[in-house]
Design a protein around this motif. Structure first.
Motif, PDB file in Angstrom:
ATOM      1  N   LYS B 117     -49.660 -27.822  33.931  1.00 18.34           N
ATOM      2  CA  LYS B 117     -48.677 -26.968  33.179  1.00 18.34           C
ATOM      3  C   LYS B 117     -49.547 -26.000  32.457  1.00 18.34           C
ATOM      4  CE  LYS B 117     -45.197 -28.471  30.836  1.00 18.34           C
ATOM      5  NZ  LYS B 117     -43.912 -29.462  30.805  1.00 18.34           N
ATOM      6  N   ALA B 118     -49.605 -24.853  32.868  1.00 20.38           N
ATOM      7  CA  ALA B 118     -50.400 -23.814  31.954  1.00 20.38           C
ATOM      8  C   ALA B 118     -49.835 -22.572  31.804  1.00 20.38           C
ATOM      9  CB  ALA B 118     -51.597 -23.619  32.589  1.00 20.38           C
ATOM     10  N   PHE B 119     -49.819 -21.786  30.689  1.00 20.27           N
ATOM     11  CA  PHE B 119     -49.135 -20.569  30.621  1.00 20.27           C
ATOM     12  C   PHE B 119     -50.009 -19.369  31.272  1.00 20.27           C
ATOM     13  CE2 PHE B 119     -47.887 -17.159  27.144  1.00 20.27           C
ATOM     14  CZ  PHE B 119     -46.736 -16.841  27.664  1.00 20.27           C
ATOM     15  N   GLU B 120     -49.371 -18.463  31.816  1.00 21.68           N
ATOM     16  CA  GLU B 120     -49.968 -17.190  31.991  1.00 21.68           C
ATOM     17  C   GLU B 120     -49.227 -16.199  31.107  1.00 21.68           C
ATOM     18  OE1 GLU B 120     -49.082 -16.151  36.173  1.00 21.68           O
ATOM     19  OE2 GLU B 120     -51.071 -14.736  36.151  1.00 21.68           O
ATOM     20  N   PRO B 121     -50.139 -15.525  30.401  1.00 21.84           N
ATOM     21  CA  PRO B 121     -49.530 -14.629  29.472  1.00 21.84           C
ATOM     22  C   PRO B 121     -49.016 -13.375  30.255  1.00 21.84           C
ATOM     23  CG  PRO B 121     -51.666 -15.256  28.847  1.00 21.84           C
ATOM     24  CD  PRO B 121     -51.580 -15.841  30.408  1.00 21.84           C
ATOM     25  N   GLY B 122     -48.072 -12.490  29.562  1.00 22.76           N
ATOM     26  CA  GLY B 122     -47.621 -11.365  30.366  1.00 22.76           C
ATOM     27  C   GLY B 122     -48.113 -10.143  29.444  1.00 22.76           C
ATOM     28  N   LEU B 123     -47.369  -8.958  29.680  1.00 23.20           N
ATOM     29  CA  LEU B 123     -47.637  -7.795  29.125  1.00 23.20           C
ATOM     30  C   LEU B 123     -47.435  -7.914  27.669  1.00 23.20           C
ATOM     31  CD1 LEU B 123     -45.735  -5.536  31.688  1.00 23.20           C
ATOM     32  CD2 LEU B 123     -48.361  -5.898  31.564  1.00 23.20           C
ATOM     33  N   LEU B 124     -46.691  -8.720  27.240  1.00 20.64           N
ATOM     34  CA  LEU B 124     -46.538  -8.639  25.603  1.00 20.64           C
ATOM     35  C   LEU B 124     -47.681  -9.235  24.855  1.00 20.64           C
ATOM     36  CD1 LEU B 124     -42.630  -9.562  25.259  1.00 20.64           C
ATOM     37  CD2 LEU B 124     -43.816  -7.340  24.959  1.00 20.64           C
ATOM     38  N   ALA B 125     -48.330 -10.014  25.688  1.00 24.31           N
ATOM     39  CA  ALA B 125     -49.609 -10.666  25.030  1.00 24.31           C
ATOM     40  C   ALA B 125     -50.540  -9.772  25.237  1.00 24.31           C
ATOM     41  CB  ALA B 125     -49.857 -11.946  25.792  1.00 24.31           C
ATOM     42  N   ARG B 126     -50.780  -9.135  26.236  1.00 27.78           N
ATOM     43  CA  ARG B 126     -51.944  -8.103  26.229  1.00 27.78           C
ATOM     44  C   ARG B 126     -51.771  -6.881  25.229  1.00 27.78           C
ATOM     45  NH1 ARG B 126     -51.708  -6.676  32.369  1.00 27.78           N
ATOM     46  NH2 ARG B 126     -52.971  -4.906  31.542  1.00 27.78           N
ATOM     47  N   ALA B 127     -50.522  -6.614  24.855  1.00 26.51           N
ATOM     48  CA  ALA B 127     -50.169  -5.517  24.127  1.00 26.51           C
ATOM     49  C   ALA B 127     -50.497  -5.636  22.588  1.00 26.51           C
ATOM     50  CB  ALA B 127     -48.867  -4.972  24.405  1.00 26.51           C
ATOM     51  N   ASN B 128     -50.472  -7.103  22.286  1.00 26.64           N
ATOM     52  CA  ASN B 128     -50.825  -7.424  20.994  1.00 26.64           C
ATOM     53  C   ASN B 128     -51.954  -6.632  20.186  1.00 26.64           C
ATOM     54  OD1 ASN B 128     -50.283  -8.917  18.390  1.00 26.64           O
ATOM     55  ND2 ASN B 128     -51.840 -10.241  18.999  1.00 26.64           N
ATOM     56  N   ARG B 129     -51.703  -6.293  19.125  1.00 22.51           N
ATOM     57  CA  ARG B 129     -52.730  -5.472  18.292  1.00 22.51           C
ATOM     58  C   ARG B 129     -52.703  -3.866  18.914  1.00 22.51           C
ATOM     59  NH1 ARG B 129     -57.719  -8.034  17.008  1.00 22.51           N
ATOM     60  NH2 ARG B 129     -57.912  -6.585  15.202  1.00 22.51           N
ATOM     61  N   GLY B 130     -51.957  -3.544  19.931  1.00 26.13           N
ATOM     62  CA  GLY B 130     -52.040  -2.358  20.623  1.00 26.13           C
ATOM     63  C   GLY B 130     -50.896  -1.466  20.909  1.00 26.13           C
ATOM     64  N   TYR B 131     -50.792  -0.860  21.907  1.00 29.17           N
ATOM     65  CA  TYR B 131     -49.700  -0.179  22.136  1.00 29.17           C
ATOM     66  C   TYR B 131     -48.727  -0.608  23.578  1.00 29.17           C
ATOM     67  CZ  TYR B 131     -50.855   3.641  18.774  1.00 29.17           C
ATOM     68  OH  TYR B 131     -50.909   4.240  17.603  1.00 29.17           O
ATOM     69  N   LEU B 132     -47.571  -0.426  23.442  1.00 26.59           N
ATOM     70  CA  LEU B 132     -46.827  -0.790  24.609  1.00 26.59           C
ATOM     71  C   LEU B 132     -46.034   0.669  24.929  1.00 26.59           C
ATOM     72  CD1 LEU B 132     -46.064  -3.249  26.297  1.00 26.59           C
ATOM     73  CD2 LEU B 132     -43.919  -3.208  25.102  1.00 26.59           C
ATOM     74  N   TYR B 133     -46.213   0.939  26.186  1.00 26.27           N
ATOM     75  CA  TYR B 133     -45.795   2.220  26.501  1.00 26.27           C
ATOM     76  C   TYR B 133     -44.684   2.330  27.710  1.00 26.27           C
ATOM     77  CZ  TYR B 133     -45.250   6.815  28.620  1.00 26.27           C
ATOM     78  OH  TYR B 133     -45.024   8.134  29.096  1.00 26.27           O
ATOM     79  N   ILE B 134     -43.452   2.607  27.335  1.00 22.01           N
ATOM     80  CA  ILE B 134     -42.600   2.600  28.354  1.00 22.01           C
ATOM     81  C   ILE B 134     -42.276   3.961  28.870  1.00 22.01           C
ATOM     82  CG2 ILE B 134     -40.378   1.544  29.102  1.00 22.01           C
ATOM     83  CD1 ILE B 134     -40.667  -0.153  26.295  1.00 22.01           C
ATOM     84  N   ASP B 135     -42.548   4.309  29.895  1.00 19.95           N
ATOM     85  CA  ASP B 135     -42.147   5.781  30.611  1.00 19.95           C
ATOM     86  C   ASP B 135     -40.507   5.437  30.937  1.00 19.95           C
ATOM     87  OD1 ASP B 135     -42.290   8.395  31.002  1.00 19.95           O
ATOM     88  OD2 ASP B 135     -43.389   8.065  32.978  1.00 19.95           O
ATOM     89  N   GLU B 136     -39.917   6.513  30.691  1.00 23.26           N
ATOM     90  CA  GLU B 136     -38.552   6.467  31.256  1.00 23.26           C
ATOM     91  C   GLU B 136     -37.748   5.363  30.554  1.00 23.26           C
ATOM     92  OE1 GLU B 136     -37.358   9.027  33.137  1.00 23.26           O
ATOM     93  OE2 GLU B 136     -39.062   9.775  34.115  1.00 23.26           O
ATOM     94  N   VAL B 137     -37.882   5.418  29.299  1.00 25.57           N
ATOM     95  CA  VAL B 137     -37.491   4.111  28.756  1.00 25.57           C
ATOM     96  C   VAL B 137     -35.894   3.752  28.741  1.00 25.57           C
ATOM     97  CG1 VAL B 137     -37.351   5.205  26.256  1.00 25.57           C
ATOM     98  CG2 VAL B 137     -37.488   2.849  26.257  1.00 25.57           C
ATOM     99  N   ASN B 138     -35.278   5.020  28.852  1.00 24.61           N
ATOM    100  CA  ASN B 138     -33.703   5.057  28.868  1.00 24.61           C
ATOM    101  C   ASN B 138     -33.251   4.391  30.515  1.00 24.61           C
ATOM    102  OD1 ASN B 138     -34.885   7.213  29.761  1.00 24.61           O
ATOM    103  ND2 ASN B 138     -33.196   8.649  29.712  1.00 24.61           N
TER     104      ASN B 138
END
Lengths: 549, 334
Positions: B117-138
């Motif tokens: 049983k192991a955890f595979e990190p997602g985008l939120l983990a990779r964005a830590n200390r950086g930026y998370l960009y959402i195009d067409e956020v609406n």
């Protein structure tokens, strides 16, 4: 040359350019109904070896994902490649049904500028039914030839690349001309001139030139601009070419400075190709934009599939769907133990208890249909209140999932002023100018509202009809000015509304409450509210309370 | 993939560029929302931002970009614990992303092949200390929005699923862009963005030509173009670094705090986040301009983008919230 032939010739040229440099240009919208003519058009694009995709394609198909069959077979994760991994040439069929989300994803892929090309086949019958703007905006050509295909029509054959389009030189004057022309036709987006420049370059390369000439630019603007234009340039405006940039001196090849007559020629070239609604001045000046497609509010037909809930253990009974990934996850930790028990099999061992089922929580969107009486003298104020109320409701509706629509009835007719939408921006634009005056065709208004309600229900919304009137119906359904018939007709439509089980609210806006309207509310089994001198705020409050918005 | 269009080569759009630079100066401001018409360079600016950001020091194999090996989450299996310098992560959250990909999930490969049983990190983990960009956020699906709201607020991603119980830091600057014609954004999400700017196509023909000229040069004469503007980008980056150093020592007079509160009360913005963002952004601006002390001009300059999305919307007010804020700010500051 007739306009028909002209449009076919342009289409031929566009298709030729497209098969010459598909990745550089990025694609086209081909707006034609399925027909032998369209087949002929598509035949020109056959050498591109395009892959057909449809509006409901899944993300895994497009961008890659877990290949379940192979994974199960081989015991380790196998991903399949997404279509967008390479230079991808796609034919998107039924592009007018494409969701805004998909359009946004495709648009993003085009933005990467790595040589993807999307050919959107748009079969929209109505003006509103079109490829979402997020996609159409990024595609240079909008090919929609009119009339019969000329005998012996064939696309301009794509030659071999003599020159790389990218390397074609273009002078600052060319940039000026292309940009100025875009603003003259009221094209706001900066993408249009950029696309036109690309088309011009492709055309130059296609004809083997190393430098843009007048003909390249003429072709480019007549291919790219007409469908995007929102206004006809006024003739009085003399500055076809803008004041030259100071950089002109830096460009050594200012040998053929473009002067005004040539610019005028370009204007005429584009003007000759403008679609009829622009010529008819249907795009109101002042709003420099035109929404070719529907906003998300309308586009989101039907219901969202609902928000996914965590999967549940359960049994497959044919009605529910298995969540394969969740099932695998459930089974995964047990594999070593099960293998020990069942030494014969090296394959994945799944027990019934591992099965997980997909669940969605569905929520129906509500649609508030305002049917507003725009007749007579009080029309202006009433309409304004209704407009105010709609905007307020929409502004409030963010937490709820409400859509609103507006129907106004006056004289002999009822018209849908605002089709169901959630977008405040769009609403404001549409509500800017509303006409008033004339008789009160209450029945026609209610009928229109009923039709809209039934339509929207078919698309998965829950409609509510809100009628704002002072109740003196004087125009019957058939258009005759007969008070008795008119109110009888209104009653009949009200009963229809009830029989379809559509909830309703009648708001009486006359100075003295009308008993007739209360009866009408009874007939459609709705609530009745007397709101003399209601303003937007009270109206919103009353509607909110009555409907529990 | 091609190099993105350089940030300094973007013509005009000062409000948008300023907002992005300020979040780089002080990531605590909480992100930028860019709303505007199509073809105004929203996406271009965000993608260009990556090149502007100063690099960060991270543990080489840490999935959440921890600065020290002591900060690495215990579930992460670290290989090398060496500290390396990496560009600030700018992670794209694609519209169709599944919940699994965003928050992370059970690593199926390991589970299937090794029964672990192991955890595979997602985008939120990779964005830590950086930026998370959402195009067409609406257009983002509601359930993903809900996830983001929670994480953006707490700075921590908690995963409780499939027998996993994992938490890891997820502090990121949220950058969203969208076109208001395609739908509104929920106010809860709006509020999470520190700044919001509206962009429009340039009206002036000269400016438009300049946009086209630069874009054209970028495409046809790539190398030379990048050389010119990467130097410009480097200048901005240096100023950002200097501003970061200056920021802690920046003096904030008490009068300014009162002004912030007065502006927000006069505007009737909900909650206290308005005041806090206004102050933080004004401080970042002062630091970026090389000042030692905050003054009213900074507030004036930044108030529209820090507050415009926090007001109760009055749809009957045609002028838009920007004008309203300008008026109130003038009244309060005199």
């Amino acid at each position: 040359m007739t306009p028909q032939t002209e449009s076919w010739n342009l289409a031929a040229l566009g298709l030729g350019l497209l098969s010459f440099a598909p990745g550089y240009l990025g694609g086209a919208i081909i707006r034609m109904r399925a027909s032998p003519q369209r087949d002929e058009v598509l035949r020109a694009l056959e050498p591109l070896n395009a892959h057909r995709i449809h509006p409901n394609i899944s993300d895994e198909h497009l961008f890659g994902g877990l290949d379940l069959a192979a994974t199960l077979k081989s015991d380790h994760i196998v991903d399949f490649k997404g279509l967008f991994d390479d230079h991808f040439i796609a034919i998107l069929s039924m592009a007018e049904r494409c969701s805004t989300e998909l359009a946004a994803k495709l648009g993003h892929q085009l933005d990467l500028d790595v040589g993807h090309c999307i050919l959107a086949l748009d079969e929209g019958a109505e003006e509103e039914e079109a490829t979402p703007p997020a996609l159409s905006e990024r595609l240079p050509f909008h090919i929609s030839p009119i009339g019969k295909m000329p005998v012996g029509w064939r696309p301009v054959p794509a030659g071999t690349a003599l020159v790389d389009p990218q390397s074609v030189r273009c002078s600052i004057d060319d940039l000026n001309t292309v940009t100025a022309l875009a603003s003259q036709f009221g094209i706001d987006s900066m993408r249009a001139p950029l696309l036109a420049l690309r088309v011009a370059r492709a055309h130059a390369a296609f004809s083997g030139h190393k430098k843009l000439d007048q003909r390249d630019i003429e072709v480019a603007v007549s291919l790219v601009y007409p469908q995007r234009a929102t206004q006809i340039p006024s003739d009085v405006e003399p500055d076809t070419t803008p004041a030259l940039e100071p950089e002109t001196g830096a460009e050594p090849n200012a040998d053929t400075p473009r002067d005004i007559p040539e610019g005028d020629m370009l204007v005429d070239a584009v003007r000759a190709l403008l679609p009829p609604h622009v010529l008819a001045g249907l795009v109101p000046t002042g709003t420099a934009r035109r929404s070719t497609g529907q906003g998300a509010g309308q586009k989101r037909k039907g219901n969202r599939r609902g928000r996914p809930l965590p999967s549940r253990p359960g049994r497959l009974d044919g009605r529910n769907r298995i969540d394969l990934v969740a099932t695998l996850r459930a089974a995964a930790p047990w594999q070593p133990i099960r293998r020990k028990q069942n030494a014969l099999s090296s394959k994945l061992l799944i027990r019934p208890s591992d099965i997980r089922l997909k669940r969605y929580q569905e929520q129906s969107d509500r649609l508030l249909i305002f049917a507003v009486d725009a007749s007579g003298s009080a029309a202006v104020s009433r309409l304004n209140e209704a407009k105010g109320a709609i905007e307020l409701l929409l502004a409030q509706a963010y937490a709820d999932r409400d859509h609103v629509a507006l129907i106004s009835f006056r004289g002999l007719d009822a018209e849908i002023l605002l089709p169901p939408t959630r977008s405040l921006v769009q609403t404001k634009r549409r509500l800017a100018n509303l006409p008033g005056g004339g008789g009160t065709p209450l029945a026609t208004g209610l009928q229109q509202a009923l039709l809209l309600a039934l339509q929207s229900r078919g698309k998965g919304l829950t409609p509510t009809v809100i009628a704002l009137t002072d109740g003196r119906a004087n125009i019957a359904l058939d258009g005759s000015a007969d008070r008795a018939r008119a109110s009888a007709d209104a009653g009949k439509v009200a009963q229809l509304i009830r029989s379809h089980g559509i909830s309703s609210l009648v708001i009486d806006m006359s100075a003295r409450p009308q008993s007739g309207l209360e009866a009408l509310a009874l007939e459609c089994d709705g609530s009745y509210l007397a709101l003399p001198r209601a303003d937007a705020q009270t109206l919103t409050g009353a509607v909110s309370v009555a409907l529990g918005v | 993939m091609k190099t993105p269009f350089p940030f300094s080569a973007i013509v005009g759009q000062t409000a948008m560029k300023q907002a992005m630079i300020l979040t780089a100066v002080d990531p605590g401001i909480g992100g930028v929302l860019v709303f505007g018409d199509r073809g105004t360079g929203k996406s271009t600016a965000v993608r260009a931002l990556a090149a502007l950001l100063p690099p960060i020091r991270v543990v080489e194999t840490c999935p959440v970009n921890s600065p020290r090996s002591a900060d690495c989450p215990d579930w992460a299996e670290l290989g090398s614990k060496k500290l390396v310098t990496r560009p600030t992560p700018v992670i794209d959250l694609p519209l169709g992303a599944t919940e699994d990909r965003v928050v992370g999930a059970l690593d199926i490969e390991r589970a299937l092949t090794r029964g672990e049983k192991a955890f595979e990190p997602g985008l939120l983990a990779r964005a830590n200390r950086g930026y998370l960009y959402i195009d067409e956020v609406n257009l983002l699906e509601d359930h993903i929005v809900d996830l983001l709201l929670d994480v953006a607020q707490s700075g921590e991603n908690v995963v409780e699923r499939e027998g996993l119980s994992i938490r890891h830091p997820a502090r990121f600057v949220l950058v969203g862009s969208g076109n208001p014609e395609e739908g509104e954004l929920r106010p809860q999400l709006l509020d999470r963005f520190g700044l919001s700017v509206e962009v429009r196509s340039p009206d002036e023909i000269g400016e438009r030509v300049e946009v086209i000229r630069r874009r054209d040069a970028f495409e046809s004469d790539h190398a030379a173009f990048m050389e010119t503007y990467s130097a410009e980008d480097a200048k901005i980056r240096d100023t950002i670094l200097k501003a970061r150093k200056r920021l802690p020592r920046l003096v904030t007079p008490d009068g300014i705090l009162e002004d912030c509160a007065a502006i927000c009360i006069a505007l009737g913005s909900d909650g206290l986040r308005g005041e806090l963002t206004l102050l933080r952004t004004a401080r970042a601006l002062a630091a970026y301009q090389g000042k030692r002390k905050l003054n009213r001009d900074h507030l004036r300059e930044i108030a529209p983008s820090a507050l415009s999305h926090r007001l109760r919307r009055d749809p009957l007010d045609e002028a838009g919230s920007g004008t309203r804020i300008g008026r109130v700010v003038e009244e309060v500051l005199g």
